[in-house]
Design a protein around this motif. Structure first.
Motif, PDB file in Angstrom:
ATOM      1  N   PRO A  44       0.841  -1.197   0.000  1.00 53.26           N
ATOM      2  CA  PRO A  44       0.000   0.000   0.000  1.00 53.26           C
ATOM      3  C   PRO A  44       0.884   1.259   0.000  1.00 53.26           C
ATOM      4  O   PRO A  44       1.031   1.939   1.021  1.00 53.26           O
ATOM      5  N   VAL A  45       1.493   1.559  -1.138  1.00 55.13           N
ATOM      6  CA  VAL A  45       2.510   2.598  -1.237  1.00 55.13           C
ATOM      7  C   VAL A  45       1.977   3.964  -0.814  1.00 55.13           C
ATOM      8  O   VAL A  45       2.663   4.708  -0.101  1.00 55.13           O
ATOM      9  N   GLU A  46       0.782   4.315  -1.227  1.00 53.52           N
ATOM     10  CA  GLU A  46       0.232   5.628  -0.848  1.00 53.52           C
ATOM     11  C   GLU A  46       0.082   5.755   0.661  1.00 53.52           C
ATOM     12  O   GLU A  46       0.438   6.777   1.247  1.00 53.52           O
ATOM     13  N   GLN A  47      -0.433   4.720   1.285  1.00 55.13           N
ATOM     14  CA  GLN A  47      -0.599   4.738   2.741  1.00 55.13           C
ATOM     15  C   GLN A  47       0.761   4.805   3.433  1.00 55.13           C
ATOM     16  O   GLN A  47       0.930   5.543   4.413  1.00 55.13           O
ATOM     17  N   MET A  48       1.731   4.088   2.918  1.00 56.90           N
ATOM     18  CA  MET A  48       3.065   4.098   3.505  1.00 56.90           C
ATOM     19  C   MET A  48       3.697   5.491   3.377  1.00 56.90           C
ATOM     20  O   MET A  48       4.301   5.999   4.330  1.00 56.90           O
ATOM     21  N   ALA A  49       3.545   6.121   2.222  1.00 53.68           N
ATOM     22  CA  ALA A  49       4.103   7.461   2.008  1.00 53.68           C
ATOM     23  C   ALA A  49       3.405   8.485   2.899  1.00 53.68           C
ATOM     24  O   ALA A  49       4.052   9.375   3.463  1.00 53.68           O
ATOM     25  N   ARG A  50       2.096   8.358   3.044  1.00 53.16           N
ATOM     26  CA  ARG A  50       1.350   9.277   3.902  1.00 53.16           C
ATOM     27  C   ARG A  50       1.833   9.181   5.350  1.00 53.16           C
ATOM     28  O   ARG A  50       2.076  10.188   6.015  1.00 53.16           O
ATOM     29  N   THR A  51       1.987   7.974   5.834  1.00 54.91           N
ATOM     30  CA  THR A  51       2.461   7.764   7.204  1.00 54.91           C
ATOM     31  C   THR A  51       3.871   8.310   7.378  1.00 54.91           C
ATOM     32  O   THR A  51       4.162   8.996   8.374  1.00 54.91           O
ATOM     33  N   ALA A  52       4.761   8.023   6.422  1.00 51.55           N
ATOM     34  CA  ALA A  52       6.137   8.511   6.513  1.00 51.55           C
ATOM     35  C   ALA A  52       6.173  10.035   6.532  1.00 51.55           C
ATOM     36  O   ALA A  52       6.934  10.649   7.297  1.00 51.55           O
ATOM     37  N   THR A  53       5.328  10.666   5.722  1.00 51.46           N
ATOM     38  CA  THR A  53       5.260  12.129   5.691  1.00 51.46           C
ATOM     39  C   THR A  53       4.795  12.670   7.034  1.00 51.46           C
ATOM     40  O   THR A  53       5.373  13.635   7.564  1.00 51.46           O
ATOM     41  N   ASN A  54       3.769  12.067   7.601  1.00 56.66           N
ATOM     42  CA  ASN A  54       3.262  12.522   8.895  1.00 56.66           C
ATOM     43  C   ASN A  54       4.296  12.354  10.003  1.00 56.66           C
ATOM     44  O   ASN A  54       4.445  13.230  10.859  1.00 56.66           O
ATOM     45  N   VAL A  55       5.024  11.247   9.998  1.00 53.38           N
ATOM     46  CA  VAL A  55       6.070  11.025  10.998  1.00 53.38           C
ATOM     47  C   VAL A  55       7.153  12.087  10.844  1.00 53.38           C
ATOM     48  O   VAL A  55       7.616  12.677  11.835  1.00 53.38           O
ATOM     49  N   LEU A  56       7.555  12.366   9.617  1.00 54.72           N
ATOM     50  CA  LEU A  56       8.583  13.377   9.370  1.00 54.72           C
ATOM     51  C   LEU A  56       8.117  14.765   9.811  1.00 54.72           C
ATOM     52  O   LEU A  56       8.851  15.494  10.485  1.00 54.72           O
ATOM     53  N   LEU A  57       6.895  15.130   9.476  1.00 53.08           N
ATOM     54  CA  LEU A  57       6.368  16.437   9.888  1.00 53.08           C
ATOM     55  C   LEU A  57       6.289  16.550  11.401  1.00 53.08           C
ATOM     56  O   LEU A  57       6.619  17.602  11.970  1.00 53.08           O
TER      57      LEU A  57
ATOM     58  N   GLY B  36       8.670  19.018  16.324  1.00 58.81           N
ATOM     59  CA  GLY B  36       8.949  18.721  17.723  1.00 58.81           C
ATOM     60  C   GLY B  36       7.937  17.820  18.396  1.00 58.81           C
ATOM     61  O   GLY B  36       7.922  17.704  19.623  1.00 58.81           O
ATOM     62  N   ARG B  37       7.079  17.204  17.645  1.00 64.99           N
ATOM     63  CA  ARG B  37       6.092  16.270  18.214  1.00 64.99           C
ATOM     64  C   ARG B  37       6.493  14.842  17.872  1.00 64.99           C
ATOM     65  O   ARG B  37       5.679  14.050  17.419  1.00 64.99           O
ATOM     66  N   GLY B  38       7.756  14.540  18.103  1.00 69.36           N
ATOM     67  CA  GLY B  38       8.279  13.225  17.724  1.00 69.36           C
ATOM     68  C   GLY B  38       7.469  12.085  18.309  1.00 69.36           C
ATOM     69  O   GLY B  38       7.001  12.153  19.438  1.00 69.36           O
ATOM     70  N   ARG B  39       7.294  11.083  17.522  1.00 72.67           N
ATOM     71  CA  ARG B  39       6.597   9.880  17.968  1.00 72.67           C
ATOM     72  C   ARG B  39       7.621   8.881  18.487  1.00 72.67           C
ATOM     73  O   ARG B  39       8.775   8.894  18.084  1.00 72.67           O
ATOM     74  N   ALA B  40       7.178   8.021  19.327  1.00 73.02           N
ATOM     75  CA  ALA B  40       8.048   6.927  19.773  1.00 73.02           C
ATOM     76  C   ALA B  40       8.361   6.058  18.552  1.00 73.02           C
ATOM     77  O   ALA B  40       7.494   5.797  17.728  1.00 73.02           O
ATOM     78  N   THR B  41       9.603   5.667  18.435  1.00 75.06           N
ATOM     79  CA  THR B  41       9.993   4.819  17.312  1.00 75.06           C
ATOM     80  C   THR B  41       9.372   3.442  17.505  1.00 75.06           C
ATOM     81  O   THR B  41       9.584   2.796  18.523  1.00 75.06           O
ATOM     82  N   ARG B  42       8.623   3.047  16.522  1.00 70.62           N
ATOM     83  CA  ARG B  42       8.000   1.721  16.556  1.00 70.62           C
ATOM     84  C   ARG B  42       7.812   1.241  15.126  1.00 70.62           C
ATOM     85  O   ARG B  42       7.632   2.055  14.218  1.00 70.62           O
TER      86      ARG B  42
END
Length: 82
Positions: free
Chosen positions: A44-57, A62-68
């Motif tokens: 699911p490339v679109e979903q993966m790219a969307r998630t990666a973009t949100n994590v990067l933003l 400064g709202r880093g997520r826990a690495t998982r």
């Protein structure tokens, strides 16, 4: 790579899927046009790219997520190579 494998197998006189089954990965556009049409796994490339973009933003703001690990199920696209 799977497309190349199909060509090499054909040139070696092997039948796909009669002698050998071949499965590709990522379901690139060429997969449906190979001879025989290539069975592949589609991510699911679109979903993966969307998630990666949100994590990067989140990281940049400064709202880093826990690495998982984030796991996405691949979809089997059945064609004639198996």
């Amino acid at each position: 790579m799977a497309q190349g494998a199909l060509r090499v197998l054909q040139s070696a006189g092997r039948s796909v899927p009669g002698d050998v089954s071949v499965i590709g990965f990522d379901d690139l556009g060429v997969a449906a046009a190979t001879t025989p049409p290539l069975t592949t796994l589609r991510n699911p490339v679109e979903q993966m790219a969307r998630t990666a973009t949100n994590v990067l933003l989140d990281e940049l703001e400064g709202r880093g997520r826990a690495t998982r690990p984030i796991l996405y199920p691949a979809e089997l696209v059945e064609r004639a190579s198996v």
